[in-house]
Design a protein around this motif. Structure first.
Motif, PDB file in Angstrom:
ATOM      1  N   GLU A  83       0.821  -1.203   0.000  1.00  0.00           N
ATOM      2  CA  GLU A  83       0.000   0.000   0.000  1.00  0.00           C
ATOM      3  C   GLU A  83       0.861   1.262   0.000  1.00  0.00           C
ATOM      4  N   GLU A  84       2.059   1.158   0.594  1.00  0.00           N
ATOM      5  CA  GLU A  84       2.962   2.299   0.616  1.00  0.00           C
ATOM      6  C   GLU A  84       4.400   1.801   0.627  1.00  0.00           C
ATOM      7  N   ILE A  85       5.274   2.553  -0.038  1.00  0.00           N
ATOM      8  CA  ILE A  85       6.694   2.225  -0.111  1.00  0.00           C
ATOM      9  C   ILE A  85       7.471   3.312   0.638  1.00  0.00           C
ATOM     10  N   VAL A  86       8.414   2.891   1.459  1.00  0.00           N
ATOM     11  CA  VAL A  86       9.304   3.825   2.149  1.00  0.00           C
ATOM     12  C   VAL A  86      10.733   3.485   1.751  1.00  0.00           C
ATOM     13  N   VAL A  87      11.434   4.455   1.206  1.00  0.00           N
ATOM     14  CA  VAL A  87      12.825   4.269   0.794  1.00  0.00           C
ATOM     15  C   VAL A  87      13.725   4.795   1.909  1.00  0.00           C
ATOM     16  N   SER A  88      14.543   3.906   2.473  1.00  0.00           N
ATOM     17  CA  SER A  88      15.454   4.257   3.568  1.00  0.00           C
ATOM     18  C   SER A  88      16.836   3.693   3.271  1.00  0.00           C
ATOM     19  N   ALA A  89      17.318   3.966   2.070  1.00  0.00           N
ATOM     20  CA  ALA A  89      18.583   3.394   1.605  1.00  0.00           C
ATOM     21  C   ALA A  89      19.775   4.315   1.792  1.00  0.00           C
ATOM     22  N   GLY A  90      19.591   5.452   2.468  1.00  0.00           N
ATOM     23  CA  GLY A  90      20.703   6.336   2.771  1.00  0.00           C
ATOM     24  C   GLY A  90      20.908   7.434   1.750  1.00  0.00           C
ATOM     25  N   ALA A  91      21.809   8.338   2.076  1.00  0.00           N
ATOM     26  CA  ALA A  91      22.016   9.533   1.262  1.00  0.00           C
ATOM     27  C   ALA A  91      22.593   9.235  -0.112  1.00  0.00           C
ATOM     28  N   TYR A  92      23.221   8.069  -0.276  1.00  0.00           N
ATOM     29  CA  TYR A  92      23.698   7.653  -1.590  1.00  0.00           C
ATOM     30  C   TYR A  92      22.695   6.712  -2.256  1.00  0.00           C
ATOM     31  N   GLY A  93      22.141   5.768  -1.496  1.00  0.00           N
ATOM     32  CA  GLY A  93      21.276   4.746  -2.069  1.00  0.00           C
ATOM     33  C   GLY A  93      19.876   5.205  -2.401  1.00  0.00           C
ATOM     34  N   ALA A 115       9.015   9.540  11.364  1.00  0.00           N
ATOM     35  CA  ALA A 115       8.386   9.018  10.151  1.00  0.00           C
ATOM     36  C   ALA A 115       7.309   7.987  10.484  1.00  0.00           C
ATOM     37  N   ALA A 116       7.554   7.175  11.504  1.00  0.00           N
ATOM     38  CA  ALA A 116       6.555   6.180  11.890  1.00  0.00           C
ATOM     39  C   ALA A 116       5.252   6.856  12.295  1.00  0.00           C
ATOM     40  N   ASP A 117       5.353   7.946  13.061  1.00  0.00           N
ATOM     41  CA  ASP A 117       4.132   8.666  13.444  1.00  0.00           C
ATOM     42  C   ASP A 117       3.485   9.346  12.249  1.00  0.00           C
ATOM     43  N   LEU A 118       4.294   9.885  11.351  1.00  0.00           N
ATOM     44  CA  LEU A 118       3.724  10.505  10.157  1.00  0.00           C
ATOM     45  C   LEU A 118       2.952   9.482   9.334  1.00  0.00           C
ATOM     46  N   ILE A 119       3.497   8.296   9.216  1.00  0.00           N
ATOM     47  CA  ILE A 119       2.846   7.251   8.425  1.00  0.00           C
ATOM     48  C   ILE A 119       1.570   6.777   9.106  1.00  0.00           C
ATOM     49  N   ARG A 120       1.607   6.610  10.402  1.00  0.00           N
ATOM     50  CA  ARG A 120       0.420   6.150  11.120  1.00  0.00           C
ATOM     51  C   ARG A 120      -0.636   7.243  11.259  1.00  0.00           C
ATOM     52  N   SER A 121      -0.181   8.498  11.068  1.00  0.00           N
ATOM     53  CA  SER A 121      -1.083   9.657  11.167  1.00  0.00           C
ATOM     54  C   SER A 121      -1.797   9.727  12.512  1.00  0.00           C
TER      55      SER A 121
END
Length: 536
Positions: free
Chosen positions: A250-260, A513-519
Motif C-alpha cells: 500500500e505504501e513504499i518507504v525508501v530508507s537506503a541512505g544519502a547515496y542509495g 516518520a513512523a508517526d507521520l505514516i500512522r497519522s
C-alpha cells in the motif's frame, strides 16, 4: 538464468534496514494488523565481532560496507576518496563509531524556519527522548525505556583525558552533556552501547521483534527499481540469489541512505529530467534528487605520545577484561571525546567540531612511535555536491562528488579550526603526554599551507545527507512530491547537515516518520530486551 516471480502484498515495503528502516519496521509492526516487508541489500548482523566497539575501523572496506568511491574531488586536488556506508542489517549503525550526538537546537529551528514544518527542535526532541534508553536516567533532554541503548563510554583513555584538560586550558568549557541545554564545550560523548558492547539500531529495534508474524525481513536482497500504477507507487522489484521478485504494498518507504535513496529514485524515473533523459530513463517526476549532497570533511593532526596509545592497549588481558565485564580499551569507540568550539571568538555559536583520538590517525602505517590525534571539521559546511547515476544499470555504483572545500566559508573555517586545534596541542596538559614531535599536520600555519595539507589528507567523516531534502524532493511529511504512496526516510531528507554526527538524527527521523505514516500518536510499548529470531 534469472528467474522471476510475484510475491504477496504487504501494507508497507521498506527499502533499507539501516537506522531509519530498522526503526520504522519495529514501530509500524507494533500494530498486529499491519504487515511490513523490510529489504536489506547487505548480510545479517550476526557476526560476533560487530559487537566489539574497538573493531569498528576494521569493518570499513569489507563485506559490511558499500565502500563507494567518489569522483575526482575538485576541492581536494582531484583526489578520489572512499565513501564508507553500512551494507548490513542495521546499516551504518552496525559499523560506525557509535557516537551519540544530535546537533544543535538551531539546526532544527533553521529547518522549520525554511519551511520544514513540524521539524523544529521543540517538535523533534520528544522523538529523541522516545528512542533512548539512557543509562544516565530521564530528564528534560533524555529518555529511558526506548529501544536505543545510550550510555557513557566504558573506556576513558589517559590520552582522551589529556585532550579534555588541554581544551579547558585553551578556554573551552567542559560540557558534561553535549546533547543537553547547550552544545558548546568539550566532553566525553555518549555512545550507542549497552554494557560496553555495540547497540545498533538493528540490535535495539529489530532483534527483539523478528518473531512478529507481521514482520518479514530479508537480507542480501538488492532492490532494482520501484513499481508504479500511474503516479502511485505500488511495489518494488528486487533480486536475491539470482531470482527477481516483485513485492507489492500500500505504501513504499525508501530508507537506503544519502547515496542509495537518490540512486533508487533516479533508476525509477524520479530525478532531474535532463540527467535521466541522457541515460534513456523515462522521466516520471522531475525533481532535484541527488543534489544538495552535504558531508563533514575531517582534517587531522597527529603527535608522538609518551603514553601508550589505544592500539598498544589492546592486549590479551584487555580482551579478557572486555569479555568478563564489557570494560576497558576494547570497549572504546576510538573517538572517546568530542567538542564544539568557535573557530573565531566573534561567532554567535560553535562552527567547528573537534575530537581527541587516543591513537594515530588511520594507523599511520610505516611510522614508528605511539601517537595521539586531534581531528576536526567545519560543523556547518556550505559546500554541496551531488549523487548521479553512472548508467541505467541498477548494479552500477553511483557517481558521487561532494565538492569539499569549494566555498570560501569552508576554506576559512578549516584554516581557523585547525589553528584552534593547534592551540589545544600547545597547552601543558597535552604537552605532558607528547614528545613535541608531529607525525601529521601542516608544514606551517599560513592559510596556503593549511589548505594544501587539507586538500592532500582530508577525508569524509561519513555523514552524507541532503540528497532527497525536505522542501526539494519530499514534503515535511516525507512524501515524494508528485508521487502517491512513496516516502523517503533517512539522512537524505535533511534540508541541511546538523552540527554533529548524524546517526542519532537518523534514528529520530525513523521515529518521527513512523508517526507521520500512522497519522496518529498511539502510546509506545516498552521495548523487549531479548533478541528474537535472526533475519529471514
Amino acid at each position: 538464468m534469472t528467474s522471476f516471480r510475484r510475491d504477496r502484498a504487504f501494507d508497507y515495503v521498506i527499502v533499507g534496514a539501516g537506522s531509519a528502516g530498522s526503526v520504522l519496521a519495529a514501530r509500524l509492526t507494533e500494530d498486529p494488523d499491519i504487515s511490513v516487508l523490510l529489504l536489506e541489500a547487505g548480510p545479517p548482523d550476526d557476526a560476533p565481532e560487530l559487537d566489539v566497539p574497538v573493531r569498528a575501523p576494521s569493518f570499513l572496506d569489507g563485506r559490511y560496507d558499500w565502500a563507494f568511491r567518489s569522483e575526482s574531488e575538485p576541492g581536494l586536488g582531484g583526489r578520489v576518496i572512499t565513501l564508507n556506508h553500512g551494507r548490513v542489517l542495521g546499516g551504518s549503525s552496525s559499523i560506525n563509531s557509535m557516537v551519540y550526538l544530535r546537533g544543535a537546537a538551531t539546526d532544527y529551528d533553521e529547518w522549520a524556519a525554511a519551511g520544514a514544518s513540524g521539524w523544529s527542535y521543540r517538535e523533534v526532541l520528544p522523538y529523541f527522548r522516545r528512542s533512548e534508553d539512557n543509562d544516565r536516567g530521564p530528564d528534560t533532554y533524555h529518555g529511558t525505556g526506548g529501544p536505543l541503548a545510550v550510555s557513557d563510554g566504558r573506556s576513558r583513555h589517559p590520552l582522551s583525558a589529556a585532550f579534555l584538560a588541554a581544551a579547558q586550558q585553551a578556554g573551552y568549557p567542559l560540557n558534561p552533556d553535549l546533547n543537553g541545554a547547550t552544545q558548546e564545550g568539550v566532553g566525553y560523548a555518549q555512545v550507542t552501547q549497552r554494557l560496553g558492547r555495540r547497540w545498533s539500531a538493528a540490535r535495539g529495534y529489530l532483534h527483539p521483534n523478528l518473531c512478529r508474524r507481521n514482520l518479514t525481513v530479508t537480507t542480501e536482497t538488492h532492490v532494482l527499481e520501484l513499481l508504479f500504477d500511474g503516479n502511485r507507487a505500488v511495489g518494488v522489484r528486487a533480486a536475491q540469489s539470482g531470482r527477481v521478485t516483485d513485492y507489492y504494498a500500500e505504501e513504499i518507504v525508501v530508507s537506503a541512505g544519502a547515496y542509495g535513496s537518490p540512486r533508487l529514485l533516479m533508476l525509477s524515473g524520479i530525478g532531474p529530467a535532463a540527467h535521466l533523459e541522457t541515460l534513456g530513463i523515462s522521466v516520471r517526476q522531475d525533481l532535484p534528487v541527488g543534489l544538495n549532497l552535504q558531508d563533514h570533511l575531517r582534517v587531522g593532526m597527529c603527535f608522538e605520545s609518551t603514553v601508550p596509545g589505544l592500539e598498544s592497549s589492546l592486549t590479551p588481558p584487555a580482551f579478557a577484561e572486555f569479555e568478563q565485564s564489557g570494560r576497558g580499551p576494547v570497549s572504546s569507540n576510538v573517538g572517546e571525546t568530542s567538542g564544539f568550539i568557535r573557530s573565531s571568538a566573534s561567532l554567535p555559536q560553535p562552527d567547528w567540531q573537534v575530537n581527541g583520538v587516543p591513537a594515530r590517525i588511520g594507523g599511520m602505517i610505516g611510522i614508528a612511535g605511539e601517537g595521539v590525534s586531534l581531528v576536526g571539521w567545519p560543523s556547518k559546511p556550505t559546500s554541496t555536491g551531488s549523487v548521479c547515476l553512472r548508467s541505467a544499470d541498477p548494479a552500477a555504483p553511483p557517481r558521487i562528488v561532494h565538492n569539499y572545500l569549494m566555498t570560501a566559508h569552508d576554506r576559512r573555517v578549516t584554516c581557523d579550526g585547525l589553528r584552534r586545534m593547534r592551540e589545544i596541542s600547545e597547552q601543558s596538559a597535552f604537552r605532558e603526554v607528547t614528545t613535541g614531535r608531529q607525525f601529521h599536520g601542516p608544514e606551517s600555519w599560513t592559510d596556503d599551507a593549511i589548505l594544501r595539507f587539507a586538500r592532500a589528507t582530508a577525508t569524509t567523516t561519513h555523514h552524507p545527507c541532503g540528497t532527497c531534502a525536505i522542501g526539494g524532493v519530499v514534503d515535511p511529511e516525507l512524501q515524494v512530491y508528485g508521487i502517491e504512496r512513496l516516502r523517503v526516510a533517512d539522512a537524505s531528507v535533511l534540508p541541511s547537515i546538523t552540527r554533529s554526527n548524524t546517526n542519532a538524527v537518523v534514528v529520530m527521523i525513523g521515529e518521527k516518520a513512523a508517526d507521520l505514516i500512522r497519522s496518529e500518536h498511539p502510546p509506545i510499548a516498552a521495548p523487549q530486551r531479548e533478541a528474537g529470531m535472526e533475519a529471514r
